[in-house]
Design an enzyme around this catalytic site. Structure first.
Site, PDB file in Angstrom:
ATOM      1  N   HIS A 102       0.845  -1.192   0.000  1.00 28.32           N
ATOM      2  CA  HIS A 102       0.000   0.000   0.000  1.00 28.32           C
ATOM      3  C   HIS A 102       0.882   1.244   0.000  1.00 28.32           C
ATOM      4  O   HIS A 102       1.952   1.273   0.597  1.00 28.32           O
ATOM      5  CB  HIS A 102      -0.926   0.017   1.222  1.00 28.32           C
ATOM      6  N   HIS A 104       1.054   4.913   1.292  1.00 29.61           N
ATOM      7  CA  HIS A 104       0.502   5.922   2.203  1.00 29.61           C
ATOM      8  C   HIS A 104       0.562   7.269   1.482  1.00 29.61           C
ATOM      9  O   HIS A 104       1.626   7.659   0.985  1.00 29.61           O
ATOM     10  CB  HIS A 104       1.355   6.049   3.464  1.00 29.61           C
TER      11      HIS A 104
HETATM   12  P1  5GP Z   1       1.776  -0.167   7.412  1.00 31.00           P
HETATM   13  O1  5GP Z   1       2.081  -0.065   8.876  1.00 31.00           O
HETATM   14  O2  5GP Z   1       1.619  -1.616   6.985  1.00 31.00           O
HETATM   15  O3  5GP Z   1       2.702   0.592   6.514  1.00 31.00           O
HETATM   16  O4  5GP Z   1       0.382   0.551   7.209  1.00 31.00           O
HETATM   17  C1  5GP Z   1      -0.833  -0.061   7.501  1.00 31.00           C
HETATM   18  C2  5GP Z   1      -1.829   1.025   7.708  1.00 31.00           C
HETATM   19  O5  5GP Z   1      -3.137   0.442   7.694  1.00 31.00           O
HETATM   20  C3  5GP Z   1      -1.694   1.751   9.060  1.00 31.00           C
HETATM   21  O6  5GP Z   1      -1.448   3.133   8.833  1.00 31.00           O
HETATM   22  C4  5GP Z   1      -3.023   1.491   9.745  1.00 31.00           C
HETATM   23  O7  5GP Z   1      -3.497   2.596  10.489  1.00 31.00           O
HETATM   24  C5  5GP Z   1      -3.951   1.133   8.601  1.00 31.00           C
HETATM   25  N1  5GP Z   1      -5.022   0.232   8.948  1.00 31.00           N
HETATM   26  C6  5GP Z   1      -4.911  -0.921   9.658  1.00 31.00           C
HETATM   27  N2  5GP Z   1      -6.112  -1.503   9.789  1.00 31.00           N
HETATM   28  C7  5GP Z   1      -7.001  -0.715   9.136  1.00 31.00           C
HETATM   29  C8  5GP Z   1      -8.411  -0.796   8.932  1.00 31.00           C
HETATM   30  O8  5GP Z   1      -9.092  -1.725   9.362  1.00 31.00           O
HETATM   31  N3  5GP Z   1      -8.990   0.204   8.219  1.00 31.00           N
HETATM   32  C9  5GP Z   1      -8.255   1.252   7.705  1.00 31.00           C
HETATM   33  N4  5GP Z   1      -8.917   2.163   7.021  1.00 31.00           N
HETATM   34  N5  5GP Z   1      -6.926   1.357   7.893  1.00 31.00           N
HETATM   35  C10 5GP Z   1      -6.311   0.391   8.606  1.00 31.00           C
END
Ligand code: 5GP
Length: 116
Positions: A102, A104
């Protein structure tokens, strides 16, 4: 081998709600549940790819689609000229927590550097 679904698969399949801001055949974009900026949106491919390390050579188009969608969204919300930040985290040191790649997208405030 069947991959364990992540929370993002459930959002793609509309099994759990999300605040979706953009969708096409390849990409889904929705607001991060724990925003780190006034605008914090996640752009994800609908195809499950665990990490950047798992990207295949013929999947460059998918990454391009994420960036094009982010570019259009920045213009749509009129943050394109102010500026914004896009980040992809990978594995433990990158602090990746959801194993479905993903982008950001963060906007609406002055970002700092280094990001920490
Ligand atoms: P990572 O830490 O993998 O780079 O980013 C994952 C992102 O997914 C985090 O910023 C977290 O807040 C978001 N996230 C996790 N679970 C959910 C969810 O159930 N719904 C949404 N909209 N975002 C989520």
């Amino acid at each position: 081998m069947e991959l364990e679904p992540t929370i993002f698969d459930k959002i793609i399949n509309k099994e759990i709600p999300a605040d979706i801001v953009f969708e096409n055949d390849c990409v889904l974009a929705f607001k991060d549940i724990n925003p780190q900026a006034p605008v914090h949106v996640l752009f994800i491919p609908k195809l499950r790819i665990n990490t950047i390390n798992d990207l295949k050579d013929d999947q460059a188009q998918i990454i391009g689609e994420l960036f094009l969608a982010a570019r259009d969204y920045a213009k749509q919300i009129t943050e394109d000229e102010n500026g914004y930040r896009v980040i992809m985290n990978c594995n433990e040191n990158g602090q990746q927590s959801v194993f479905h790649i993903h982008l950001h997208f963060m906007a609406g405030r002055q970002m700092q550097w280094p990001p920490g």
